[in-house]
Design an enzyme around this catalytic site. Structure first.
Site, PDB file in Angstrom:
ATOM      1  N   ASP A 152       1.993   4.412   4.622  1.00 43.84           N
ATOM      2  CA  ASP A 152       1.656   5.739   4.079  1.00 43.84           C
ATOM      3  C   ASP A 152       2.356   6.052   2.763  1.00 43.84           C
ATOM      4  O   ASP A 152       3.503   5.650   2.528  1.00 43.84           O
ATOM      5  CB  ASP A 152       2.039   6.823   5.099  1.00 43.84           C
ATOM      6  CG  ASP A 152       1.110   6.815   6.295  1.00 43.84           C
ATOM      7  OD1 ASP A 152       0.287   5.889   6.413  1.00 43.84           O
ATOM      8  OD2 ASP A 152       1.217   7.741   7.117  1.00 43.84           O
TER       9      ASP A 152
ATOM     10  N   GLU B 264      -5.460   0.158   8.399  1.00 40.15           N
ATOM     11  CA  GLU B 264      -4.667  -0.787   9.172  1.00 40.15           C
ATOM     12  C   GLU B 264      -3.384  -1.149   8.424  1.00 40.15           C
ATOM     13  O   GLU B 264      -2.638  -2.032   8.848  1.00 40.15           O
ATOM     14  CB  GLU B 264      -5.597  -1.970   9.497  1.00 40.15           C
ATOM     15  CG  GLU B 264      -5.058  -3.167  10.148  1.00 40.15           C
ATOM     16  CD  GLU B 264      -4.528  -4.144   9.121  1.00 40.15           C
ATOM     17  OE1 GLU B 264      -4.039  -5.185   9.550  1.00 40.15           O
ATOM     18  OE2 GLU B 264      -4.587  -3.880   7.892  1.00 40.15           O
ATOM     19  N   TRP B 265      -3.159  -0.430   7.309  1.00 36.01           N
ATOM     20  CA  TRP B 265      -1.927  -0.489   6.510  1.00 36.01           C
ATOM     21  C   TRP B 265      -1.696  -1.842   5.828  1.00 36.01           C
ATOM     22  O   TRP B 265      -0.569  -2.144   5.402  1.00 36.01           O
ATOM     23  CB  TRP B 265      -0.704  -0.122   7.367  1.00 36.01           C
ATOM     24  CG  TRP B 265      -0.933   1.056   8.268  1.00 36.01           C
ATOM     25  CD1 TRP B 265      -1.553   2.226   7.924  1.00 36.01           C
ATOM     26  CD2 TRP B 265      -0.573   1.175   9.650  1.00 36.01           C
ATOM     27  NE1 TRP B 265      -1.595   3.066   9.012  1.00 36.01           N
ATOM     28  CE2 TRP B 265      -1.002   2.457  10.081  1.00 36.01           C
ATOM     29  CE3 TRP B 265       0.082   0.343  10.561  1.00 36.01           C
ATOM     30  CZ2 TRP B 265      -0.807   2.913  11.380  1.00 36.01           C
ATOM     31  CZ3 TRP B 265       0.276   0.795  11.859  1.00 36.01           C
ATOM     32  CH2 TRP B 265      -0.159   2.058  12.255  1.00 36.01           C
ATOM     33  N   GLY B 266      -2.717  -2.704   5.804  1.00 35.41           N
ATOM     34  CA  GLY B 266      -2.559  -3.993   5.126  1.00 35.41           C
ATOM     35  C   GLY B 266      -1.855  -5.037   5.969  1.00 35.41           C
ATOM     36  O   GLY B 266      -1.608  -6.157   5.496  1.00 35.41           O
TER      37      GLY B 266
ATOM     38  N   ASP C 126      -7.702   4.378  12.384  1.00 32.34           N
ATOM     39  CA  ASP C 126      -6.275   4.076  12.230  1.00 32.34           C
ATOM     40  C   ASP C 126      -5.841   2.932  13.155  1.00 32.34           C
ATOM     41  O   ASP C 126      -6.634   2.392  13.924  1.00 32.34           O
ATOM     42  CB  ASP C 126      -5.488   5.371  12.515  1.00 32.34           C
ATOM     43  CG  ASP C 126      -4.218   5.490  11.689  1.00 32.34           C
ATOM     44  OD1 ASP C 126      -3.704   4.468  11.211  1.00 32.34           O
ATOM     45  OD2 ASP C 126      -3.721   6.631  11.539  1.00 32.34           O
TER      46      ASP C 126
END
Ligand code: GLA
Length: 411
Positions: free
Chosen positions: A203, A181-183, A148
């Protein structure tokens, strides 16, 4: 001492030069289960064991689901040497025993950490302990790491993820590397040699359209996350997948919405990571998650991500080129009223620049299979007439008719 230092430097250098992610993993989108969407931090070894057992008993394993992944909050403290330990109250038997149990069921085991000082749930992160953590995971029998991006001020994402990739490689154990890394730094542009999958967005939440506010941050509905995949399909392929997040199937949608969410994750090559309680899920939820005809579209060996071909009045039509000249076609109804379709295949010209594939409906006749009704619907010589209920899909598998006849003739 000097000689030892030289030897040590050469040892580390050789790993950093030759380190690579495990190349034989994730040749099709990874499939499994993750604890976060349903349990968040409320996990313990019994819950994970129960889900793992249910993965076998309820047909998930047979349908292709492989990894059982514990997300955030399994951690205790580091020991005096800096090795991470699990929470002794929640996991009294230890992580190795849990991994052994999951392996004994014929499944694989995944764990979670973070590039920063702390995980998003405030547990110890891997910053400064990357090689130690990777060694510990390998010792425990970990097969999958979700990594994460919380508490990472001033950290370079490419450097941080490459460091952990190399640390995993140095263990000698094949460990699938799932980057979360959520983009933020467009990992699709740089991570195909680093991770096996990378999150493309923040998320997900169990909502159809729009977003869910969590106070300081926002989670996204299934359809919004789908929209956010636009422009990314060229980065997806065997060994390196766009990850639109773990599924919310079974976590509060209607059955139509669950079916549509699952179908679209199949169409865009998403890793199929179930996020509901497999032990307690309804039979209908399990039936959706284990639809092997839909899964076959996701797991197609070409690994070409599907694309939105057209959109009229909230009815989207998606195409995905499949192996052997086949295609998946999905009519997605995002509207809140049912849609009637009268689709004349012969009039449609579908050219996919990325895969250099054309449907050539005027030259090739395809037989049509409805993957949710599990029924054959004739062929593409005739217009397709159907009704797609609100927030639902009609998902079809087209195969070249001559071949279908040949195959049938052989039987
Ligand atoms: C982040 C990730 C989630 C989950 C949580 C755990 O929000 O994006 O998928 O792992 O952290 O705290």
């Amino acid at each position: 001492m000097k000689r030892f230092l030289l030897f040590f430097a050469a040892f580390v250098f050789s790993f950093s030069v030759f380190a690579q992610k495990a190349a034989h993993l994730a040749l099709t989108p990874p499939m499994g289960w993750n604890s976060w969407n349903i349990f968040a931090c409320d996990i313990d070894e019994q819950k994970i064991r129960d889900v793992a057992k249910a993965m076998v008993d309820r047909g998930m394993k047979d349908a292709g689901y492989e990894y059982v992944v514990i997300d955030d909050c399994w951690h205790g403290q580091r020991d005096s040497l800096g090795f991470i330990q699990c929470d002794p109250v929640k996991f009294p038997s230890g992580i190795k025993a849990l991994a052994d149990y999951i392996h004994s069921l014929g499944l694989k085991f995944g764990i979670y950490s973070d590039c920063g000082t702390k995980t998003c749930g405030g547990r110890p992160g891997s910053l400064g302990h990357e090689y130690q953590d990777a060694m510990q995971y390998a010792k425990w029998g970990v097969d999958y790491l979700k990594y994460d991006w919380c508490f990472t001020d001033n950290i370079n994402p490419k450097g941080a993820y490459t460091l952990m990739r190399d640390a995993l490689a140095a263990t000698g154990r094949p460990i699938l590397f799932s980057m979360c890394e959520w983009g933020n730094s467009k990992p699709w542009e740089w991570a195909s040699e680093v991770g096996h999958m990378w999150r493309t967005t923040g998320d997900i939440c169990a909502k159809w359209e729009g977003s869910c506010s969590n106070g300081t941050w926002t989670a996204w509905s299934a359809m919004t996350i789908l929209d956010m995949q636009e422009g990314l399909r060229q980065y997806s392929g065997p060994g390196h997948w766009n990850d639109p997040d773990m599924m919310e199937v079974g976590n509060g949608f209607t059955l139509s919405e669950d079916r549509a969410h699952f179908s679209m994750w199949c169409m865009v090559n998403a890793p199929l990571i179930a996020g509901t309680n497999i032990q307690k899920a309804s039979d209908e939820t399990i039936e959706i998650l284990t639809n092997t005809e839909a899964i076959a579209i996701n797991q197609d060996k070409l690994g070409i991500q599907g694309f939105k071909e057209s959109e009229i009045d909230s009815l989207e039509i998606w195409y995905k080129p499949l192996d052997d000249g086949e295609w998946a076609v999905c009519f997605l109804n995002r509207d809140s009223i049912a849609k009637t379709i009268d689709y004349n295949w012969a009039e449609k010209v579908i050219n996919d620049d990325l895969s250099k594939r054309e449907t050539k409906f005027n030259e090739i006749t395809y037989s049509i299979r409805d993957v949710w009704a599990h029924k054959d619907l004739g062929n593409t010589k005739k217009s397709l007439k159907a009704v797609v209920p609100l927030h639902d899909v009609l998902m079809l598998h087209l195969s070249v008719e001559k071949k279908a006849e040949k195959k049938a003739g052989k039987k």
